[in-house]
Structures are given as structure tokens and as C-alpha cells.
Scaffold this motif. Structure first.
Motif, PDB file in Angstrom:
ATOM      1  N   LEU A   1      46.126  39.763  53.187  1.00  0.00           N
ATOM      2  CA  LEU A   1      47.114  39.158  52.731  1.00  0.00           C
ATOM      3  C   LEU A   1      46.820  38.369  54.765  1.00  0.00           C
ATOM      4  N   ILE A   2      46.723  36.461  54.472  1.00  0.00           N
ATOM      5  CA  ILE A   2      47.351  35.650  55.980  1.00  0.00           C
ATOM      6  C   ILE A   2      48.846  35.371  55.977  1.00  0.00           C
ATOM      7  N   ASP A   3      49.022  35.809  57.100  1.00  0.00           N
ATOM      8  CA  ASP A   3      50.706  35.224  57.705  1.00  0.00           C
ATOM      9  C   ASP A   3      50.636  34.097  57.830  1.00  0.00           C
ATOM     10  N   LYS A   4      51.844  33.742  57.111  1.00  0.00           N
ATOM     11  CA  LYS A   4      51.718  32.088  57.247  1.00  0.00           C
ATOM     12  C   LYS A   4      52.112  31.304  58.720  1.00  0.00           C
ATOM     13  N   LYS A   5      52.654  32.412  59.049  1.00  0.00           N
ATOM     14  CA  LYS A   5      53.715  31.845  60.385  1.00  0.00           C
ATOM     15  C   LYS A   5      52.579  31.671  61.499  1.00  0.00           C
ATOM     16  N   SER A   6      51.607  32.891  61.642  1.00  0.00           N
ATOM     17  CA  SER A   6      50.567  33.383  62.063  1.00  0.00           C
ATOM     18  C   SER A   6      49.653  31.770  61.628  1.00  0.00           C
ATOM     19  N   LEU A   7      49.351  31.256  60.871  1.00  0.00           N
ATOM     20  CA  LEU A   7      47.780  30.105  60.974  1.00  0.00           C
ATOM     21  C   LEU A   7      48.811  28.702  61.251  1.00  0.00           C
TER      22      LEU A   7
ATOM     23  N   GLU B   1      51.715  28.730  63.910  1.00  0.00           N
ATOM     24  CA  GLU B   1      51.942  28.709  64.869  1.00  0.00           C
ATOM     25  C   GLU B   1      50.355  28.350  65.571  1.00  0.00           C
ATOM     26  N   ARG B   2      49.102  28.156  65.111  1.00  0.00           N
ATOM     27  CA  ARG B   2      48.071  28.409  65.707  1.00  0.00           C
ATOM     28  C   ARG B   2      47.003  26.463  64.962  1.00  0.00           C
ATOM     29  N   GLY B   3      47.967  25.978  64.228  1.00  0.00           N
ATOM     30  CA  GLY B   3      47.350  24.871  63.568  1.00  0.00           C
ATOM     31  C   GLY B   3      46.779  24.883  62.512  1.00  0.00           C
ATOM     32  N   LEU B   4      46.621  26.378  61.972  1.00  0.00           N
ATOM     33  CA  LEU B   4      45.795  26.337  60.694  1.00  0.00           C
ATOM     34  C   LEU B   4      46.100  26.550  59.557  1.00  0.00           C
ATOM     35  N   THR B   5      45.509  25.416  58.129  1.00  0.00           N
ATOM     36  CA  THR B   5      45.873  24.882  57.284  1.00  0.00           C
ATOM     37  C   THR B   5      45.187  26.167  56.078  1.00  0.00           C
ATOM     38  N   LYS B   6      45.680  25.938  54.968  1.00  0.00           N
ATOM     39  CA  LYS B   6      44.804  26.453  54.268  1.00  0.00           C
ATOM     40  C   LYS B   6      43.311  26.385  53.947  1.00  0.00           C
ATOM     41  N   ASP B   7      43.070  24.954  53.983  1.00  0.00           N
ATOM     42  CA  ASP B   7      41.797  24.699  53.803  1.00  0.00           C
ATOM     43  C   ASP B   7      40.772  25.076  54.768  1.00  0.00           C
TER      44      ASP B   7
ATOM     45  N   SER C   1      34.566  25.065  66.949  1.00  0.00           N
ATOM     46  CA  SER C   1      34.857  23.287  67.421  1.00  0.00           C
ATOM     47  C   SER C   1      35.861  22.385  66.480  1.00  0.00           C
ATOM     48  N   ASN C   2      36.041  22.573  65.733  1.00  0.00           N
ATOM     49  CA  ASN C   2      36.335  21.261  64.962  1.00  0.00           C
ATOM     50  C   ASN C   2      38.120  21.720  65.121  1.00  0.00           C
ATOM     51  N   PHE C   3      38.641  22.777  66.238  1.00  0.00           N
ATOM     52  CA  PHE C   3      40.132  22.801  66.518  1.00  0.00           C
ATOM     53  C   PHE C   3      40.421  22.590  68.154  1.00  0.00           C
ATOM     54  N   ILE C   4      39.303  22.170  68.988  1.00  0.00           N
ATOM     55  CA  ILE C   4      39.091  21.749  70.032  1.00  0.00           C
ATOM     56  C   ILE C   4      39.175  19.968  70.478  1.00  0.00           C
ATOM     57  N   SER C   5      40.086  19.821  71.734  1.00  0.00           N
ATOM     58  CA  SER C   5      40.149  18.405  72.069  1.00  0.00           C
ATOM     59  C   SER C   5      38.888  18.090  72.368  1.00  0.00           C
ATOM     60  N   ASP C   6      38.828  17.249  72.403  1.00  0.00           N
ATOM     61  CA  ASP C   6      37.122  16.829  72.361  1.00  0.00           C
ATOM     62  C   ASP C   6      37.032  16.357  73.917  1.00  0.00           C
TER      63      ASP C   6
END
Lengths: 114, 95, 120, 114, 95, 120
Positions: A73-79, A81-87, E67-72
Motif C-alpha cells: 500500500l502506497i501513501d497518497k500524501k507521500s506521492l 509531496e514528490r510530484g508522483l501519480t498513479k501512472d 530521469s523523467n522527474f528531473i529538470s532538463d
């Protein structure tokens, strides 16, 4: 009381740079013989499950955990904060709202942090 | 419920604070986590204002010379009392 | 009396964890509790033989010898010792109930103890 | 070029919980035979020099460093962030404004962080 | 001047940012410090906006799949280039 | 060609530092530079003998043996080995220029190299 114990393996650290997350997943596998451990992923540990990360050292653990129907299980808040999404993540994990993550931790008998 | 915090990661304190008052939550700080007890730490100050119970390992506070820098709402506990706290709590959240 | 499980990850001297494990184990044993310890990752090196005593530094080997004498059981992750090359140096059975083990032994410790604490 | 090298021993970590600050001060002592290292103290390492902290493992290093007239410089910003003042510290150290600390680090040839 | 940052402590990036434009500052991120390169990291984004030169170890970025998550604007460098950077810089600030 | 000094603090497998030291040393040696390494605190354990090879894990002993063969010099903090009980296990002189040393030897490395990097 042992059969009632809820084990949470709590991954907190990023996947490379230390062996912690690899060893945490190895622990989930080991403990699964006697319990149904839930793997909870917060903070930089979420990077362990992005698509492009090198999983050589732990892909077999992920596969094992999924094959015996245990949850990662992945914490959505942590995602967020790091600019990450499900995709950005592999399919073998499930994203949960922060409150649910908190509840799961609070309902555990034993939490093992890595 | 005992948040047993031995590491330099404040996440444990943050998670403990998200509990409502209905939950019986105690935060126990050991090793370098005792630095969170410093009055200038905003997270722990906020937790104390929320009336969360916070204890800290007395030996680890004393070695670090921190006793004058922490709130008197924080209870200092010796190792024997820490063992009691562990067995009194049904749930231990290690962080 | 109750049973306490302890898991830790760090080797001796770099970080405080092994010293804390010894001190909390002593406190639990002195109160009549059982103590079962699992050493994972670098923590296996906390049980090495021949750690030289240095004035002012808490000697980790001596600490673990003491709690073994008092009846603590200690399990060392086999693979962790192997990969580090320290398999042959760890404390032997004559010191007490210390032996190499696999990760499933941690599951056993969780099953057979009333509480598990992790020292990070 | 060796005689021109400016060595900064940069203490960042708190005094107990790890051996880093003790080993850092031991390094200052060792390096002082060949250089005039400056010990710069930032972040939680400032707690190593408060009056009440247990200095058993490094008081001899502090004494040695002061006896040969080398500086132990404390970052004022780090003190402020932790609610500490000059009165909380031992006399053997000197407090410097953050900009001065930055300049000293920038003017070093070698910075060794602990 | 090379800020050689191999640890998970962002202080090195912060110190590098306090230099004026007169100083020739390069920030090199290795090991878990490469996570600071993530676009969502405010400190590094601000450093890039200040036109600080930031490089990151390519191998450590690739292993982590970043590599896809960092500024170029962040330059990826291999180990050979890292050695060159080290010898090109008069001052190395290790952090 | 130039001389590179490297200092590090961490033991093998728990953290990445020892692997990074090996890789950067290789890169420097391959470019014709000299490399002098000082192992402080847990880092002395990176040079232990008999580290078992595990599939998928970078073997640290092998890495250090390779850079020793290529001419790197390695100094191990004596006191750090003593206190950890690992004095007898470290790589021997036949592997290359590796030997026990005191902290003043780091001063010598700083003096005799053009740059010093620290891998945290």
C-alpha cells in the motif's frame, strides 16, 4: 494470541543508496510464512515502486508478495509531496489515502520500520 | 498505543499527532529522537498543545544535556519504566 | 512475566542502537522478562568477538555477553554475516543462546513474544 | 601547494547517538600536526558544545584544539534555529554570523564533513 | 567551487545557494542526494532559477529511475566526467 | 596526471558509499590518476576478507581488490578495526598497497593529493 497479530512492514527509505527497502521486502516475504504482513510505503520509499527504477534486487520479492495476495500500500500524501501519480507506479501496488494508511498502522500489533 | 521513536525521522511524531483524542496515544522518544523534545521544535510543541502524552528516555536526555531545553510537560522515564510502558501498550508503532 | 522481542539493524560504534539494545535488554531481564533479539543487516557485527575495550566507549561485545549470561536469546541473520565476511568471528554458543538463523526466525520471535520493539 | 591548504572540519551531527562528532574532533586533532584546521559547527552539531552535554568522549579533543590556538566556530543561525544562545555554550567556542561561516567554508581547500 | 554532495542532508545545496553570482559554483549530486534533483524539490528548483549550475551522477539517477522527474537544466554526468569536475575545481566542499 | 584522495565512513552493504568509492576510484585510475583512500569508522569493514558473492549485489571486497590491483593505496584506521574486532580479517598486503594506519596518515593523504573527496 499469535494468530491475531497484524504485522505492518513500513518502508520509509528510498530504494537505492541503502539496503533498507530491499531488506524490508525480504522481511515481508519471510514473515508471510506465519502471518499476513501488510507492506506500507511512505516518504521516499514510494520511489521503490516507480516504473523506471532498477528493481533487480527486489523484483522477486514484489512478485512473491503479489502471488500470495498480500498488499503493498502506497501513501497518497507521500506521492503528492514528490510530484508522483498513479501512472508513475507499477501495477502491483495500491494507492491509499493518508488517513487509511494511518488507520492501518494504528491497527497493527507490530510495526517494523525500514 | 505507543509510538516508539528511536530514529532521526520525525514522521512518527507526525503520525501520532494525526490521531483524534479518542485514541490513547503515547509518544516515547529515545536516542537522537530526544532532540525533537527541544522547546524550539514546532511539531512536538504542537503535539503537547494537543495534549498528546510525550515521554523521553531520561538517560538519553541527560547525556545530551537537554533537560533545561525541554518542556516540563515531557515526562522523563528510566529504562525500567520504558519496559513497563512497552508491556502496558497493546500496540507498539516502531519508528 | 512477559516476553520481549527486539530487532535492530545497526552495527556497533557508528550508531547508538546496539548500546540501546543492551541497556533495554538488561532492564527487561532485571524485571524478570524474557528477551529475544534478532540482529539484521549490520547488527550482526555487534556480536563479533575481540572488540577491544577503549576508555570511555561502551563495549558492545561485553554488553551482549552480559545479557546472554542473564538468559537473553540472540539470533544472527545468516546471510547478513556471509555477505559481510564476518561469519567466523561471532560469539560462540558457550557464551549463551546465540546462533545464526534465517529471517523466518524473526517470524518465530514475533509469534512467541508479547511485544516487539525495533531500535533504529 | 600543501602548506597553503585550508582544512575545514565540518561538524553537522549531534554529539551522541552516533560517533561522528567525536570522530570529527579526533580528526581535527590528527590533522593539526600538518595543517591549521578550522572546526566549523552547524546544525545539530551545535549541541556538542552546550554546557550540560556529556563530553567524556571528546573533552580532551576540545582541550587539545584550544591549547594549540585553533578555532571552533559555531554557526549563529544553527543556534538560533534551536533556541540556543551564547550562554548555553562552553567558553572554548566562538559564535560567528552565518555569512562568515559560509565564507570560511567557501575559502577552504578541503572540507571534511562529519 | 564544487559542492560535492553525497549525503541525504540538503544543507550543502542551501549553502551553495547563498553564494552570489560572482562565485563560480557547481553543485554535484551523487547517491541519495540525487533525489534533491526531483522537480518537486523547492530548494533545488530555486537554485536552478538562480542559474546555479547543477549536475547529477547519471548512474545514480538511472538506477533510481529518476530521469523523467528531473529538470532538463540538470546535467547528467558519468563517473569519468565527475573525476574531471573534481580536478577542474580548485575548492571541493564535501557534504 | 593528478592525485585523488578519498575518505569515507560507512561499512559495506548497509549504505552505498563503499560502492561509490570503488566506482569513482576506477574512473580516476582509468584516466591515469593516482588514488589514495582512507577508511575511517565503519569503512574499515569494507576491506574484510571472505565477503560472499550474492547474485545482484555489488561485491565490495572484489571491487576493492580490483582497484588495489590497479594501484590504489588504501589505509585503514587502526583503532576503528580494533574496537570493531575485525583487525584480523582485513585484506592482506599481497592484494596491493593496503595497510593499517593512524589518523595522521589522513593528514599525509591530504598533503600529498591534489583533491580530497568525502563520500558520505
Amino acid at each position: 494470541m499469535s494468530e491475531e497479530k497484524n504485522i505492518v512492514i513500513l518502508l520509509r527509505q528510498p530504494p537505492h543508496g541503502t539496503l533498507y527497502p530491499v531488506e524490508g521486502l525480504r522481511m515481508t516475504v519471510a514473515v508471510s510464512a506465519d502471518f499476513d504482513p501488510i507492506t506500507v510505503v511512505i516518504n521516499d520509499a514510494v520511489f521503490a515502486f516507480i516504473k523506471d527504477v532498477d528493481k533487480t534486487m527486489y523484483s522477486m520479492h514484489i512478485e512473491f508478495i503479489r502471488n500470495i495476495d498480500l498488499d503493498i500500500l502506497i501513501d497518497k500524501k507521500s506521492l503528492d509531496e514528490r510530484g508522483l501519480t498513479k501512472d508513475d507506479l507499477i501495477d502491483d501496488v495500491e494507492i491509499k489515502e493518508h488517513q487509511e494508511i494511518l488507520d492501518i498502522i494504528a491497527n497493527s500489533t507490530v510495526t517494523i520500520p525500514f | 498505543m505507543l509510538y516508539f521513536i528511536t530514529g532521526e525521522d520525525i514522521t512518527g511524531v507526525e503520525l501520532a499527532m494525526e490521531h483524534t483524542d479518542d485514541d490513547d496515544v503515547t509518544i516515547l522518544l529515545l536516542q537522537n529522537a530526544v532532540y525533537f523534545a527541544n522547546k524550539s521544535n514546532k511539531t512536538v510543541t504542537q503535539a503537547l498543545n494537543q495534549n498528546k502524552k510525550i515521554s523521553a528516555c531520561k538517560e538519553h536526555i541527560d547525556t545530551r544535556g537537554l533537560s533545561n531545553f525541554i518542556s516540563d510537560k515531557i515526562k522523563l522515564v528510566d529504562n525500567s519504566k520504558i519496559i513497563d510502558l512497552i508491556f502496558e501498550s497493546e500496540t507498539i508503532i516502531n519508528m | 512475566m512477559a516476553r520481549l522481542g527486539i530487532l535492530f539493524f545497526d552495527g556497533p560504534y557508528q550508531k547508538q542502537a546496539s548500546e540501546t539494545v543492551v541497556k533495554l535488554s538488561n532492564a527487561a531481564l532485571d524485571k524478570g522478562h524474557e528477551v529475544r533479539i534478532f540482529c539484521y543487516m549490520d547488527a550482526v557485527n555487534a556480536l563479533l568477538d575481540n572488540q577491544k575495550k577503549i576508555e570511555g566507549i561502551f563495549n558492545i561485545e561485553e554488553g551482549f555477553r552480559e545479557i546472554l549470561t542473564k538468559g537473553a536469546t540472540i539470533r544472527l541473520c545468516n546471510l547478513c554475516l556471509l555477505v559481510r565476511g564476518t561469519m567466523k568471528n561471532c560469539l560462540k554458543r558457550e557464551c549463551g543462546d546465540v546462533k545464526r538463523a534465517g529471517t523466518p526466525d524473526l517470524a518465530k520471535i514475533i509469534e512467541e513474544t508479547d511485544r516487539l520493539i525495533v531500535i533504529c
